[in-house]
Design a protein around this motif. Structure first.
Motif, PDB file in Angstrom:
ATOM      1  N   SER A 163      -0.117   4.160   0.010  1.00 48.35           N
ATOM      2  CA  SER A 163       0.602   3.748   1.222  1.00 48.35           C
ATOM      3  C   SER A 163      -0.369   3.534   2.375  1.00 48.35           C
ATOM      4  CB  SER A 163       1.650   4.797   1.599  1.00 48.35           C
ATOM      5  OG  SER A 163       2.717   4.825   0.677  1.00 48.35           O
ATOM      6  N   GLY A 164      -1.324   4.457   2.523  1.00 51.18           N
ATOM      7  CA  GLY A 164      -2.317   4.332   3.584  1.00 51.18           C
ATOM      8  C   GLY A 164      -3.162   3.081   3.419  1.00 51.18           C
ATOM      9  N   ARG A 165      -3.546   2.769   2.174  1.00 52.61           N
ATOM     10  CA  ARG A 165      -4.358   1.569   1.922  1.00 52.61           C
ATOM     11  C   ARG A 165      -3.573   0.297   2.213  1.00 52.61           C
ATOM     12  NH1 ARG A 165      -6.280   4.620  -2.691  1.00 52.61           N
ATOM     13  NH2 ARG A 165      -4.820   3.522  -4.057  1.00 52.61           N
ATOM     14  N   ARG A 166      -2.280   0.300   1.901  1.00 54.65           N
ATOM     15  CA  ARG A 166      -1.470  -0.890   2.185  1.00 54.65           C
ATOM     16  C   ARG A 166      -1.363  -1.128   3.696  1.00 54.65           C
ATOM     17  NH1 ARG A 166       1.522   0.511  -2.655  1.00 54.65           N
ATOM     18  NH2 ARG A 166       2.896   1.925  -1.501  1.00 54.65           N
ATOM     19  N   ILE A 167      -1.231  -0.047   4.453  1.00 53.09           N
ATOM     20  CA  ILE A 167      -1.182  -0.183   5.910  1.00 53.09           C
ATOM     21  C   ILE A 167      -2.523  -0.696   6.424  1.00 53.09           C
ATOM     22  CG2 ILE A 167      -0.937   1.060   8.091  1.00 53.09           C
ATOM     23  CD1 ILE A 167       0.924   3.031   6.585  1.00 53.09           C
ATOM     24  N   GLU A 168      -3.627  -0.115   5.907  1.00 50.19           N
ATOM     25  CA  GLU A 168      -4.960  -0.556   6.304  1.00 50.19           C
ATOM     26  C   GLU A 168      -5.157  -2.037   6.000  1.00 50.19           C
ATOM     27  OE1 GLU A 168      -9.550   0.721   5.275  1.00 50.19           O
ATOM     28  OE2 GLU A 168      -8.200   0.131   3.656  1.00 50.19           O
TER      29      GLU A 168
END
Length: 311
Positions: free
Chosen positions: A192-197
């Protein structure tokens, strides 16, 4: 001051995780001089203050909102809430159901609450942004005894310039630890964090080619943006760490393939192969267009394709 022995770290089986928590506990004891037995309640900004401070993270909030809702639907049945914080460990947004409300009120897990490590001690959000790395805190791993039942999973989110933009956090007060799904939850959170990044990065370099240097191994994906001349215009946190690039390096707009060729290790060769494959995918197999985008001749691209076994 009542201090807790640092040897009581019981939350992780990996050396890096143990080191992260131990370093945090040492900071709590020596740098912050926090009493672990002292009760604590987060400071919460008033409405006007929160609107002013949170406006600095408006882009993060917009990009993270949908992902937070998606993540919450995945973990809701596990009794977990989803929190998003800014780089100063202030909570920006929360996804929680009615079963979480009493805990949220008791611990001030709400918008505008400040959970910096310096004042709250070791905690998911505060320690995550302090050390810029993922962290899992099981039962008794927080510095303060009043958080002994708080379970926390947190990953940093990086902005388009590779800086910490905030933290994404899963939390519950059920006191359960060493669950078989802990690693699965951390990986789900990291994704999820990588998708936001990635969305932050793509929005920042809209209209430019976005290529990957290789597979993802952490909280950040190794992405770069290049212009029509094949010059680097931007890079994510992972790409900067891998290649040793700084803001100054990127400001000079070096050619991507030239940068990769200067590395002699196999990892750089693999990165170059990934970039070529990515460029060909972006151009839908058009070699001439891919070569132009990479800033090299078609003959050079054909030679590189042949060396990497790319048909």
């Amino acid at each position: 001051m009542n201090t807790r022995p640092l040897s009581q770290n019981t939350i992780s089986k990996t050396e890096s995780q143990e080191e992260t928590v131990q370093k945090s506990w040492i900071r709590c004891e020596t740098s912050y001089q926090l009493d672990p037995s002292q009760k604590w309640k987060a400071d919460v900004l008033c409405g006007a203050e929160f609107r002013h401070v949170s406006s600095r993270s408006a882009l993060l909030l917009r990009q993270a909102s949908e992902e937070m809702q998606h993540l919450f639907t995945l973990v809701q049945g596990l009794g977990l809430m989803v929190l998003l914080a800014d780089p100063n460990a202030m909570i920006l947004a929360r996804c929680a159901d009615e079963t979480h409300l009493s805990v949220c009120r008791r611990l001030n897990l709400r918008e505008g609450a400040i959970w910096s490590e310096e004042i709250a001690g070791t905690n998911g959000i505060g320690t995550c942004v302090e050390d810029r790395c993922p962290i899992f805190l099981g039962r008794g791993a927080h510095w303060r005894f009043c958080f002994s039942l708080l379970i926390s999973y947190a990953v940093p989110i990086f902005d388009a310039q590779g800086r910490v933009a905030g933290a994404l956090n899963l939390a519950s007060m059920n006191g359960k630890t060493e669950q078989p799904i802990d690693k699965l939850l951390m990986e789900t959170l990291a994704q999820s964090g990588r998708r936001i990044e990635e969305q932050l990065f793509r929005n920042s370099y809209e209209g430019q080619k976005i290529l990957t240097l290789g597979s993802v191994r952490g909280c950040s994906a190794p992405l770069v943006s290049i212009n029509d001349q094949g010059e680097i215009t931007g890079a994510t946190h992972a790409a900067r760490e891998w290649m040793g690039w700084t803001d100054k390096t990127i400001a000079q707009h070096p050619n991507l393939l030239t940068e990769l060729e200067e590395g002699s290790e196999i990892s750089f060769q693999k990165a170059e192969e990934n970039v070529i494959r990515s460029a060909l995918a972006v151009s839908q197999g058009n070699v001439t267009q891919a070569a132009r985008g990479l800033g090299i001749s078609r003959a050079t691209l054909y030679r590189k394709m042949k060396s990497f076994g790319i048909n």
